[in-house]
Design a protein around this motif. Structure first.
Motif, PDB file in Angstrom:
ATOM      1  N   PHE A 151      -1.101  -5.876  -1.505  1.00 45.58           N
ATOM      2  CA  PHE A 151      -1.785  -4.648  -1.916  1.00 45.58           C
ATOM      3  C   PHE A 151      -3.266  -4.726  -1.538  1.00 45.58           C
ATOM      4  O   PHE A 151      -3.904  -5.764  -1.705  1.00 45.58           O
ATOM      5  CB  PHE A 151      -1.647  -4.434  -3.424  1.00 45.58           C
TER       6      PHE A 151
ATOM      7  N   LYS B 151       3.492   0.977   0.451  1.00 46.44           N
ATOM      8  CA  LYS B 151       4.019   0.601  -0.865  1.00 46.44           C
ATOM      9  C   LYS B 151       2.991   0.983  -1.933  1.00 46.44           C
ATOM     10  O   LYS B 151       1.787   0.987  -1.672  1.00 46.44           O
ATOM     11  CB  LYS B 151       4.247  -0.904  -0.921  1.00 46.44           C
ATOM     12  N   THR B 152       3.480   1.297  -3.124  1.00 45.41           N
ATOM     13  CA  THR B 152       2.538   1.645  -4.186  1.00 45.41           C
ATOM     14  C   THR B 152       2.850   0.870  -5.468  1.00 45.41           C
ATOM     15  O   THR B 152       3.978   0.442  -5.699  1.00 45.41           O
ATOM     16  CB  THR B 152       2.563   3.154  -4.499  1.00 45.41           C
ATOM     17  N   GLY B 153       1.822   0.698  -6.265  1.00 44.01           N
ATOM     18  CA  GLY B 153       1.942   0.053  -7.566  1.00 44.01           C
ATOM     19  C   GLY B 153       0.772   0.518  -8.406  1.00 44.01           C
ATOM     20  O   GLY B 153      -0.039   1.330  -7.949  1.00 44.01           O
TER      21      GLY B 153
ATOM     22  N   GLY C   4       0.159  -0.902  -0.689  1.00 45.58           N
ATOM     23  CA  GLY C   4       0.646  -2.139  -0.086  1.00 45.58           C
ATOM     24  C   GLY C   4       0.967  -1.987   1.392  1.00 45.58           C
ATOM     25  O   GLY C   4       1.526  -0.965   1.804  1.00 45.58           O
TER      26      GLY C   4
END
Lengths: 338, 338
Positions: free
Chosen positions: B41, B179-181, B191
């Protein structure tokens, strides 16, 4: 890999390392594939070996050490008030002062204790060092042996030479093969593989091994030291610490001592087994997850004992506002014995 | 391996990871072998991208942000008094309060500032969060766009959707592949591989790339943002911090933004190159050693610029008493372009 850190369902960070479970002969009972590939330093996991000298010299008896005081001689304590008070009493009984300790000073690991010192505008003293119990034990041993208490931390001092011999004997390697360096608290630290560390902790766990080896003094000393550690987990570590949680989760079935740079060693009394872990990067945040998984795979503790430990020490990862953002997951398979 | 930690002449701990230097086309100019193997990330290294929205929306002009204020919108600041004062002023100018920030609160990174709060018995506020400048920028952007300032941190909010598009466009991957968080400060984090991060920083470094791409708004915004960061390194980070030291070592030749879990990204204005580093374990103690070595091998800074950085940021390792016990050494070779 031993564990990875998950955020948003993605592996964000990874921890590699080495883990071995060994018996008193040095045989690897369970281990990661790479357990013997690279040495590491025992760091504070050497403290139970260093306490052997305190007991075997007669110093523990001469100064009338209680079981609690013996436990704190094996400790990386959190600098909480009961820790500091106990060590002050040990020093006073031997007419020593905190200034005789060569461990240096740092803020207590226990945050409320650290914040209390800051609020009061007081600097931490040598007593707050997590190693002050061990250093006090070293001073008492020197007094008992008639050795100078000056420079007791240096490799040339007979005390450190004795420690090297004890560590080599327990961990099953020639003294000349033990690597040495200077520890965070300025004493000698001892380098070897995790397989050798695990053997050392297996030999701390088994008095009969030493009786059969014709060393009854070791048999008596390890029984006394490990009993003290298991009876007083708070004095080996402190509030909310992993060593304390693990020993309290399986009373009398495990003794545990972690060290800096992500070392963690433990012994299993009555079974003659030891376990040692080194996370390659020196970062210990995955320790509880890794050890729970290793204990599960090896069957060394029961599921309910492991659950009692993880209930305290394994939590989802939360951010600054306390929102859950991920978790640490173990990811390894121990190899069974050949 | 990227670096290892030496004690007593022995490698005690090791840091693995990924490093890439890329140009605006996404080509890897120099990289470690594994640069594209695992995503990470961006964390706080996304802040310059998030500041694009602050500038391109017109919010920076509407609220009359100074260059210093633009710099702190890109910051992981240390919570020192000048940081807190600057952000308080930005909020007041927009009739906002610290309670509108959703970053959460933690003690300042700068230890004297943290100790001052503890001594005074005060809890840290949202203003002390290292992300409070970025969050203030987010609120100003919402006001300018006419978006609700409630829940501006959530993935469903148009602000976070815009960030995702900007990050994807700069880092050269389709938005659906980012990508996510949830980040430490509760906003969306992004990410991707370090190669893609490096491409993003290359594109932050080169206004002509965006002019040729028919996006003059990006060209103007990146020139303004990176100029602010390079002119005010203290407001992007804080006393004794690595970002500050690196930007001060080569004024106008590099802009730098680190992130949590051992991310570090930088861009090289006028050369259209970006560099991104992820240490696999998330531990950043080897960062300065690794970056100095990467800058040396790639020739991106001069020897004297690198020396000006390492003089501040690369020191021998010392123990509690200040005695030298070892050092961190870089150990990697960047692969040149195919």
């Amino acid at each position: 890999m031993l564990a990875h850190v998950i955020r948003g369902g993605m592996s964000e960070s990874r921890h590699y390392g080495y883990l071995a479970i060994a018996d008193t002969s040095g045989r690897r009972v369970y281990a990661t594939e790479t357990a013997d590939s690279l040495p590491a330093f025992l760091r504070s996991s050497a403290k139970p070996f260093q306490a052997l000298a305190l007991v075997e010299s007669g110093a523990a008896d001469r100064f009338g050490l209680s079981e609690t005081e013996l436990a704190i001689a094996c400790a990386s304590h959190s600098g909480e008030e009961p820790h500091v008070r106990l060590i002050r009493g040990m020093l006073e009984r031997a007419d020593l002062s905190p200034e005789d300790l060569l461990c240096g000073s740092h803020l207590p690991f226990y945050e409320p204790a650290a914040h209390a010192l800051i609020r009061e505008g007081r600097a931490p003293s040598n007593l707050h060092s997590n190693c002050s119990g061990k250093h006090t034990g070293m001073l008492l041993t020197c007094l008992q042996m008639g050795w100078p208490i000056e420079n007791y931390n240096l490799p040339e001092h007979p005390l450190q030479k004795w420690f090297l011999e004890l560590v080599a004997e327990f961990c099953n390697l020639p003294p000349a093969e033990v690597k040495t360096g200077m520890d965070g608290c300025s004493v000698v630290c001892f380098g070897m593989t995790v397989g050798q560390m695990a053997t050392g902790f297996a030999r701390l766990a088994d008095p009969t091994y030493w009786e059969q080896a014709g060393k009854p003094e070791h048999a008596a000393a390890i029984a006394r030291i490990t009993r003290a550690m298991m009876a007083h987990p708070f004095f080996v570590s402190g509030t909310d610490r992993e060593d304390k949680a693990l020993m309290e989760a399986a009373p009398g079935r495990i003794f545990s001592k972690g060290g800096a740079e992500a070392i963690w060693c433990m012994g299993f009394p009555g079974r003659g087994l030891g376990l040692a872990l080194k996370v390659d990067d020196g970062y210990s945040r995955a320790h509880a997850v890794i050890i729970a998984e290793a204990l599960r795979q090896s069957g060394l503790l029961t599921e309910s004992e492991i659950a009692a430990f993880t209930a305290h020490q394994v939590k989802p990862l939360r951010n600054v506002r306390g929102l859950v953002i991920g978790e640490i997951q173990a990811k390894f398979k121990l190899l069974p014995p050949d």
